[in-house]
Design a protein around this motif. Structure first.
Motif, PDB file in Angstrom:
ATOM      1  N   ARG A 152     114.357  45.658  83.948  1.00 45.96           N
ATOM      2  CA  ARG A 152     114.688  46.811  84.783  1.00 45.96           C
ATOM      3  C   ARG A 152     114.845  46.372  86.231  1.00 45.96           C
ATOM      4  N   ARG A 186     116.239  48.132  89.929  1.00 46.78           N
ATOM      5  CA  ARG A 186     116.739  49.355  90.560  1.00 46.78           C
ATOM      6  C   ARG A 186     118.191  49.184  91.014  1.00 46.78           C
ATOM      7  N   LYS A 217     120.383  49.562  88.022  1.00 44.04           N
ATOM      8  CA  LYS A 217     120.387  50.958  87.594  1.00 44.04           C
ATOM      9  C   LYS A 217     121.321  51.798  88.456  1.00 44.04           C
ATOM     10  N   GLU A 218     121.207  51.660  89.778  1.00 47.87           N
ATOM     11  CA  GLU A 218     122.069  52.428  90.681  1.00 47.87           C
ATOM     12  C   GLU A 218     123.532  52.015  90.519  1.00 47.87           C
ATOM     13  N   VAL A 238     112.073  51.152  79.935  1.00 49.92           N
ATOM     14  CA  VAL A 238     112.137  52.156  81.009  1.00 49.92           C
ATOM     15  C   VAL A 238     113.573  52.360  81.467  1.00 49.92           C
ATOM     16  N   LEU A 239     114.296  51.240  81.652  1.00 52.61           N
ATOM     17  CA  LEU A 239     115.693  51.341  82.076  1.00 52.61           C
ATOM     18  C   LEU A 239     116.534  52.061  81.026  1.00 52.61           C
ATOM     19  N   LYS A 296     115.662  54.394  78.945  1.00 52.27           N
ATOM     20  CA  LYS A 296     115.411  55.836  79.022  1.00 52.27           C
ATOM     21  C   LYS A 296     116.147  56.452  80.208  1.00 52.27           C
ATOM     22  N   GLU A 297     116.152  55.749  81.327  1.00 46.60           N
ATOM     23  CA  GLU A 297     116.838  56.265  82.512  1.00 46.60           C
ATOM     24  C   GLU A 297     118.350  56.336  82.295  1.00 46.60           C
ATOM     25  N   GLY A 322     119.191  59.187  80.013  1.00 50.11           N
ATOM     26  CA  GLY A 322     119.084  60.444  80.743  1.00 50.11           C
ATOM     27  C   GLY A 322     120.333  60.792  81.528  1.00 50.11           C
ATOM     28  N   LYS A 323     121.128  59.778  81.881  1.00 45.33           N
ATOM     29  CA  LYS A 323     122.397  60.000  82.587  1.00 45.33           C
ATOM     30  C   LYS A 323     123.593  60.062  81.645  1.00 45.33           C
TER      31      LYS A 323
END
Length: 412
Positions: free
Chosen positions: A214, A216, A219-220, A247-248, A250-251, A254-255
């Motif tokens: 993961r 950030r 992710k962005e 964790v990544l 799931k994120e 979610g998008k």
């Protein structure tokens, strides 16, 4: 105003106890602390720049020693030192320009009084902000740059005038340095947005992206491409033993992104289906190598084997002017062994008393990998995309050669 030494001690304690981790968090806290150091530094020398440099070096040495693995701390310390040197030269050039704009009749008198010429300051600027080379050794700096000419008359009035001018320049220098540090803090805060803005140029329709763990920044970057209505699929390697890839995943789900979680050992089996590998980084070294979370070197080797582009996302505060072979550099950290083995279950294998001086099982849990520059296809930073061979030029723009080693060598 808060006591600077108390702030330094508090930050040093947090670094030692790992209360603050991660390149962005440590970089921002370091910049904010050095801003306090500069703002409260008293004028102790005739040369205010030398006073500021000594103060920043003293604090920077403590911060780097507290947690050498957080390379972003040393990067920011060196960036601030470079800013001070730049602003000092800029201030001197401004003084020469003001001198040149004075009355023509008093030009010679002013030149003798100040002891500087435009050519001298320009030569000093080149030698200060550029790495030493044969060319810089051959450049002549006039004697007037180092030794001021004595004045023929009016010593008291000229002395007071010099003192007033020096005080004014020192105040302006400190103000300019603080403004530059504010810009640096803003750059650290907005690095994710600037990197994400380039996502649409690199991620295309129906592509398959692979990442590990993961980050950030990653992710962005993926979120930004998804917001531009790009339809693509993401393979996420779980990133054992911390499993931040879960964790990544799931994120991303979610998008609304199509996401597939795979084990780290399955990377080589899946890499042939991938169009691009996108990962984050802990630091980018001066040779273009990358310090990244453990497991990423394996991904880079698999990508090279199948000719898949390997892209690294990193803010400019992660550019480290040191090489992996530098003796003062600590490239790795070891996490708690309990992430790998349960102490209760393996307690009988770790008994020193019954089985001798060394336990039959050694548990090592390294945090980082080193990825060679030949394995990296592209760096995407807040300043744009660059190849590994261009990293040296970026470092030359942000650091001064005399500031590369901040930590003092330990006595033998």
């Amino acid at each position: 105003m808060p006591d600077v030494q108390a702030l330094v001690n508090d930050f040093v304690l947090k670094l030692k106890r790992r209360k603050i981790e991660g390149s962005q968090a440590t970089a921002k806290h370091t910049a904010e602390l050095l801003r306090q150091v500069v703002s409260q530094q008293r004028i102790t020398y005739t040369n205010q720049a030398a006073s500021l440099i000594d103060a920043v070096k003293a604090v920077g040495e403590q911060l780097i020693e507290a947690n050498p693995v957080e390379l972003a701390v040393g990067n920011i310390v060196r960036r601030v030192l470079h800013v001070i040197r730049e602003e000092n030269v800029s201030s001197a050039m401004s003084a020469v320009e003001e001198l040149a704009l004075g009355s023509d009749d008093d030009e010679a008198e002013h030149e003798n009084r100040m002891g500087l010429s435009a050519a001298a300051v320009a030569a000093a600027a080149r030698s200060t902000l550029r790495a030493p080379s044969l060319q810089t050794l051959l450049e002549d700096i006039p004697d007037s740059a180092t030794a001021p000419h004595p004045s023929s008359s009016g010593g008291d009035s000229e002395g007071k005038s010099k003192s007033a001018e020096s005080s004014s320049r020192n105040k302006k220098l400190k103000h300019d340095v603080i403004e530059a540090i504010n810009e640096l803090i803003q750059e650290i805060d907005t690095c994710h947005e600037l990197i994400s803005a380039q996502a649409v140029e690199h991620i295309h329709q129906n592509e398959v992206i692979l990442t590990l763990g993961r980050s950030r920044t990653v992710k962005e970057f993926l979120f930004a491409a998804n917001e531009k209505k790009r339809s693509f699929r993401v393979f996420v390697a779980e990133g054992a033993p911390r499993y931040q890839g879960h964790v990544l995943a799931k994120e991303l789900v979610g998008k609304g992104l199509q996401t597939t979680v795979i084990t780290d050992s399955a990377v080589f089996a899946m890499i042939s289906r991938v169009n691009m590998v996108i990962v984050g980084a802990h630091a980018i070294m001066a040779n273009g190598g990358v310090i990244a979370p453990v497991g990423i070197n394996m991904v880079a080797l698999a990508a090279q084997r199948h000719a898949v582009p390997f892209v690294v996302l990193a803010g400019s505060h992660k550019l480290c002017p040191l090489y992996p072979h530098n003796p003062e550099l600590l490239l790795n950290d070891f996490k708690c062994p309990s992430e790998l083995l349960d102490f209760g279950e393996f307690s009988d294998c770790m008994d020193y008393g019954q089985l001798g001086d060394s336990p039959p099982i050694r548990v090592e849990n390294p945090a980082f990998d080193y990825v060679a520059p030949k394995l990296v296809s592209l760096f995407i930073t807040d300043m744009g995309g660059h190849s590994p061979s261009y990293v040296y030029r970026l470092i030359a723009d942000y650091y001064s050669a005399e500031d590369l080693v901040v930590r003092r060598k330990a006595a033998p």
